[in-house]
Design an enzyme around this catalytic site. Structure first.
Site, short mmCIF file in Angstrom:
data_model
loop_
_atom_site.label_atom_id
_atom_site.label_comp_id
_atom_site.label_asym_id
_atom_site.label_seq_id
_atom_site.Cartn_x
_atom_site.Cartn_y
_atom_site.Cartn_z
N ASN A 37 0.82 -1.21 0.00
CA ASN A 37 0.00 0.00 0.00
C ASN A 37 0.86 1.27 0.00
OD1 ASN A 37 -2.39 1.40 0.07
ND2 ASN A 37 -2.79 1.06 2.26
N HIS A 122 -14.08 -4.51 11.61
CA HIS A 122 -13.69 -3.18 12.04
C HIS A 122 -14.94 -2.37 12.39
CE1 HIS A 122 -9.47 -2.68 10.11
NE2 HIS A 122 -9.64 -3.90 10.56
N ARG A 147 -13.17 -5.19 16.26
CA ARG A 147 -12.12 -4.22 16.56
C ARG A 147 -12.77 -2.86 16.79
NH1 ARG A 147 -7.27 -1.67 12.82
NH2 ARG A 147 -8.96 -0.25 12.27
N TYR A 159 -6.40 7.49 12.98
CA TYR A 159 -6.33 6.17 12.36
C TYR A 159 -7.52 5.29 12.75
CZ TYR A 159 -5.64 1.38 11.57
OH TYR A 159 -5.90 0.10 11.17
N ASP A 216 -6.37 -1.40 18.00
CA ASP A 216 -5.09 -1.17 17.31
C ASP A 216 -4.53 0.19 17.71
OD1 ASP A 216 -2.99 -1.01 15.52
OD2 ASP A 216 -4.17 -1.60 13.76
N HIS A 218 -1.67 1.21 16.62
CA HIS A 218 -1.00 1.64 15.38
C HIS A 218 0.36 2.28 15.62
CE1 HIS A 218 -1.57 2.44 10.96
NE2 HIS A 218 -2.22 1.31 11.12
N GLU A 242 -3.16 -4.25 19.70
CA GLU A 242 -2.30 -4.44 18.53
C GLU A 242 -1.30 -3.31 18.36
OE1 GLU A 242 -4.68 -4.84 15.03
OE2 GLU A 242 -3.02 -4.32 13.68
N GLU A 268 2.23 -6.46 11.59
CA GLU A 268 1.70 -6.31 10.23
C GLU A 268 2.72 -5.66 9.28
OE1 GLU A 268 -1.77 -3.93 11.21
OE2 GLU A 268 -0.90 -2.21 10.22
N ARG A 289 0.89 -10.91 13.60
CA ARG A 289 -0.02 -10.11 12.78
C ARG A 289 0.32 -10.07 11.29
NH1 ARG A 289 -4.36 -8.59 12.09
NH2 ARG A 289 -4.18 -6.36 11.78
N HIS A 318 -3.01 -10.23 9.20
CA HIS A 318 -3.45 -8.93 8.71
C HIS A 318 -4.39 -9.13 7.52
CE1 HIS A 318 -1.96 -4.67 7.37
NE2 HIS A 318 -2.98 -4.58 8.19
N ASP A 322 -6.24 -3.44 1.76
CA ASP A 322 -5.08 -3.28 0.87
C ASP A 322 -4.34 -4.59 0.63
OD1 ASP A 322 -4.51 -1.69 3.65
OD2 ASP A 322 -2.74 -2.85 3.14
N GLU A 345 -8.33 -11.11 10.59
CA GLU A 345 -8.92 -9.79 10.31
C GLU A 345 -9.66 -9.86 8.97
OE1 GLU A 345 -6.05 -6.67 9.60
OE2 GLU A 345 -7.42 -5.14 10.32
N TRP A 408 2.48 7.01 12.08
CA TRP A 408 1.06 6.98 11.72
C TRP A 408 0.46 5.64 12.06
CZ3 TRP A 408 -1.96 4.13 8.13
CH2 TRP A 408 -3.31 4.55 8.10
O1 EZ4 Z 1 -3.08 0.64 8.56
O2 EZ4 Z 1 -3.27 -1.95 6.12
O3 EZ4 Z 1 -4.77 -3.51 11.47
N1 EZ4 Z 1 -4.85 -2.96 10.43
C1 EZ4 Z 1 -4.11 -1.91 10.05
C2 EZ4 Z 1 -4.31 -1.42 8.64
C3 EZ4 Z 1 -3.11 -0.69 8.10
C4 EZ4 Z 1 -3.14 -0.65 6.59
C5 EZ4 Z 1 -1.88 -0.03 6.01
O4 EZ4 Z 1 -1.80 -0.24 4.65
O5 EZ4 Z 1 -3.36 -1.39 10.85
O6 EZ4 Z 1 -5.47 -0.63 8.57
CO CO Z 2 -2.98 -2.76 12.47
#
Ligand code: EZ4
Ligand code: CO
Length: 408
Positions: A37, A122, A147, A159, A216, A218, A242, A268, A289, A318, A322, A345, A408
């Site tokens: 991605n 999600h 999630r 996010y 998550d 992130h 996560e 991931e 993951r 994961h 994407d 997921e 991010w």
């Molecule tokens: O941000 O796949 O757990 N899932 C994630 C995703 C990632 C994207 C990045 O390309 O963290 O949403």
């Molecule tokens: Co994630």
């Protein structure tokens, strides 16, 4: 049975996908997902310019040898571009082997270990009200694990929080950010750490103690902040927390692990087993993951999971949108075959994507299943693929309130 041709298909039915198409001298076609991605064309070039010419004429059945040839033969090891490219070749060759054998890939991996793969959805909302609506829609759709991501007071878009949906409205897919340069978001770790426990308290009060809930972070926290969050979430009994902290420094997870019993999932963005070595041997995490697409394919992820099994660590592959339907199918074959499956997921792809990729996997009563077609069970409609032209797309970047770049 030799590999006769190797093609790379880039298509953008709402978001970009890179697919490897391997055709054998017997006319058997195998598909592999090579989607990275935001950096899609780098993998497409790697495959077109540096891998395809090496594959033509090779024995299609020798999957392990081809994997080692591409990994060791590159000299430059690991890295997401290389590993996504190798993953695509590996998936395509498993797809071919399954089609030749007349068996779904999971049968070649040892057969079925369970009825299906528990999937998690999600749910998100900028407010509690919107979040609850989103959770209810997913439960109505049959999901049995959710999630939970929410907005943080004082911050804009963060996010994991999509547009707030009306009751019954479906979350179609995560926007691909089809922009020329990344969108900028802002972040305040203190506000996040204060807010999230209140969200889980409210969700537990509304939906009861039994529903598996995931979250998550992130990659945004330090190990100490992760420990704090893990502890503050303990009363709400998460299925997992996560990517609490970026995983490059594996030793950082020792601090988190020793301070909280909240289960941890990570990986991931990892590209293979060496990124997990300390995390697994010291049992610092509970779930792996990785996606099959970003960690070297079915062969590599199978070995990774066998290694993890010795330390009672399970899979939680994961599965964002994407990862293409081909990568998703590859994950599902592993999910039903391996002993140490944990959860999968699952974000449904949008309808245009499912026009390009004809899938045969199913989602019934909360469980995903790869289906019984020989190989991976996904077909690529080349005509439909050609009608969706590549569009540059980027993930957002993140800055602290004073402008400092953050994860991010
Ligand atoms: O941000 O796949 O757990 N899932 C994630 C995703 C990632 C994207 C990045 O390309 O963290 O949403
Ligand atoms: Co994630």
């Amino acid at each position: 049975m030799k590999i006769e041709s190797v093609d790379v298909v880039v298509t953008s039915p709402g978001r970009n996908f890179v697919t490897l198409v391997v055709t054998t001298s017997d006319g058997v076609v195998g598909l592999g997902d090579a989607t990275l991605n935001g950096r899609e064309l780098a993998v497409a070039s790697y495959l077109r310019d540096h891998v395809a010419p090496l594959l033509v004429g090779r024995e299609a059945h020798n999957i392990e040898d081809t994997w080692q040839y591409l990994y060791r033969g590159a000299y430059w090891r690991r890295g997401p571009v290389t590993m996504a490219a190798i993953a695509a070749v590996d998936m395509a060759l498993w797809d071919i082997k399954g089609k030749v054998a007349g068996l779904p890939v999971y049968q070649l991996l040892g057969g079925r270990s369970r009825r299906g793969a528990l999937a998690y959805a999600h749910a998100s909302g900028s407010t509690l009200e919107a979040l609850f609506r989103s959770i209810r829609t997913n439960l109505d759709d049959g999901f049995r694990a959710i999630r939970v991501q929410t907005g943080v007071p004082g911050l804009g878009k963060v996010y994991g929080v999509g547009r707030d949906l009306a009751a019954g409205e479906r979350y179609d897919y995560e926007p691909a950010g089809r922009v020329a340069v990344p969108v900028e978001e802002s972040w305040d770790t203190g506000a996040y750490l204060r807010h999230i426990p209140t969200v889980f308290e409210a969700v537990r009060a509304e939906f009861g103690p039994a529903l598996p809930l995931l979250h998550d972070a992130h990659h945004r926290l330090t190990p100490n902040q992760s420990a704090q969050l893990g502890r503050s979430l303990e009363p709400y009994d998460l299925f997992w927390l996560e990517d609490c902290t970026p995983g490059e420094n594996q030793e950082g997870l020792r601090r988190v692990r020793s301070q909280t019993t909240t289960p941890l999932a990570i990986g991931e963005v990892f590209t293979g087993v060496f990124d997990y070595q300390t995390l697994i041997t010291e049992q610092l995490i509970d779930y792996v993951r990785s996606s099959v697409t970003h960690a070297g394919g079915i062969s590599a992820v199978r070995k990774l999971m066998d290694f993890a099994a010795m330390y009672q660590i399970k899979s939680g592959f994961h599965g964002p949108t994407d990862v293409s339907p081909v990568g998703m199918a590859a994950a599902l074959h592993l999910d039903v075959a391996i002993h140490n499956f944990g959860i999968q997921e699952y974000m449904q792809h949008n309808s245009q994507t499912l026009e390009v990729f004809r899938t045969s996997y199913t989602f019934v009563d909360g469980l995903l299943d790869p289906g019984e077609l020989p190989g991976l069970g996904v077909e690529l409609d080349l005509e439909a693929a050609a009608s969706f032209e590549y569009t540059p797309a980027y993930l957002p970047v993140n800055r602290l309130l004073d402008g400092t770049m953050h994860d991010w």
